[in-house]
Design a protein around this motif. Structure first.
Motif, PDB file in Angstrom:
ATOM      1  N   VAL A 211       4.034  11.794  -4.896  1.00 27.96           N
ATOM      2  CA  VAL A 211       3.492  11.093  -3.554  1.00 27.96           C
ATOM      3  C   VAL A 211       2.560   9.930  -4.219  1.00 27.96           C
ATOM      4  O   VAL A 211       1.856  10.195  -5.017  1.00 27.96           O
ATOM      5  N   TRP A 212       2.686   8.856  -3.513  1.00 30.86           N
ATOM      6  CA  TRP A 212       2.125   7.628  -3.858  1.00 30.86           C
ATOM      7  C   TRP A 212       1.592   7.132  -2.511  1.00 30.86           C
ATOM      8  O   TRP A 212       2.280   7.134  -1.449  1.00 30.86           O
ATOM      9  N   THR A 213       0.194   6.841  -2.201  1.00 34.32           N
ATOM     10  CA  THR A 213      -0.291   6.266  -1.291  1.00 34.32           C
ATOM     11  C   THR A 213      -1.129   5.216  -1.390  1.00 34.32           C
ATOM     12  O   THR A 213      -1.785   4.894  -2.480  1.00 34.32           O
ATOM     13  N   SER A 214      -1.428   4.239  -0.481  1.00 29.78           N
ATOM     14  CA  SER A 214      -2.115   3.016  -0.444  1.00 29.78           C
ATOM     15  C   SER A 214      -2.901   2.814   0.853  1.00 29.78           C
ATOM     16  O   SER A 214      -2.355   3.359   1.846  1.00 29.78           O
ATOM     17  N   SER A 215      -3.953   2.171   0.784  1.00 30.30           N
ATOM     18  CA  SER A 215      -4.594   1.778   1.937  1.00 30.30           C
ATOM     19  C   SER A 215      -3.670   0.861   2.964  1.00 30.30           C
ATOM     20  O   SER A 215      -4.221   0.669   4.130  1.00 30.30           O
ATOM     21  N   GLY A 216      -2.368   0.489   2.389  1.00 30.67           N
ATOM     22  CA  GLY A 216      -1.657  -0.108   3.244  1.00 30.67           C
ATOM     23  C   GLY A 216      -1.591  -1.795   3.478  1.00 30.67           C
ATOM     24  O   GLY A 216      -2.608  -2.312   2.742  1.00 30.67           O
TER      25      GLY A 216
END
Length: 217
Positions: free
Chosen positions: A70-75
């Motif tokens: 999984v990779w997540t970002s502040s968007g």
């Protein structure tokens, strides 16, 4: 380092390491990282709010060239918080590295008819310093403007690399555009990228036109 290059590097490292081992038991490795950048650069475009840094992190599990994570970002400014789920397989054949993966880009807080989750099949090949990547959007829908293929050509020498990216749409709106990224990795933790949109079928004053100003990340 882009999300795809992180996955390729991890899968390639796992494949190389397992070739050298003599045990028959599959090894499982877990890797994680976090990063901060002054903008959210996505295929030549800054998706974030001006002046707001992008914070991201990833967690990957791999074994025998196969990987998932999984990779997540502040968007970005439009869709908000982003979570990317991916699974893939990488291998080496002589000096050629091959990789294929599936990516799901998820925006749980997104609102509006023009914003939605995306899903891509990504195939890539690398030979020495050269690389080719093809990102095929499996949610092909002309009405929603998601009928595209993104292709990258890259080459790297030591700490320097260049990537030419092309987004090609199959609808009649002529939204194709391309960009060039020039990068320098000062060390394993600090890197710099100069990105510039090279061409676009849209006029600069159109709403969907990419920002043609140079970007430093």
């Amino acid at each position: 380092m882009t999300k795809l290059s992180q996955a390729i590097a991890l899968a390639t490292a796992m494949t190389a390491g397992l070739v050298a081992t003599t045990t028959t038991q599959a090894e499982v490795e877990v890797a994680a990282s976090a990063s901060v950048a002054n903008m959210y650069l996505w295929r030549g475009t800054d998706l974030g709010d001006p002046g707001v840094p992008a914070i991201s992190g990833d967690l990957t599990v791999s074994s025998n060239g196969a990987y998932a994570g999984v990779w997540t970002s502040s968007g970005d400014a439009s869709a908000g918080q982003e979570y990317d789920l991916f699974v893939g397989y990488g291998m080496e054949a002589g000096e050629v590295a091959l990789d294929i993966s599936y990516w799901a880009y998820i925006y749980p807080g997104a609102e509006g008819d023009d914003i939605g989750d995306l899903h891509e099949i990504v195939a890539s090949a690398a030979f020495k310093g050269a690389s080719l990547g093809v990102y095929y959007n499996i949610d092909q829908d002309e009405d929603e403007g998601t009928d595209y293929i993104y292709t990258t050509l890259g080459y790297g020498v030591d700490k320097f690399s260049a990537t030419y990216g092309m987004t090609t749409y199959s609808d009649t709106e002529d939204k194709d555009y391309s960009h060039l990224d020039l990068s320098y990795a000062y060390n394993d933790n600090i890197s710099f990228t100069l990105s510039q949109v090279v061409s676009s079928d849209l006029d600069e004053d159109e709403n969907d036109a990419p920002d043609r100003s140079p970007k430093v990340v």
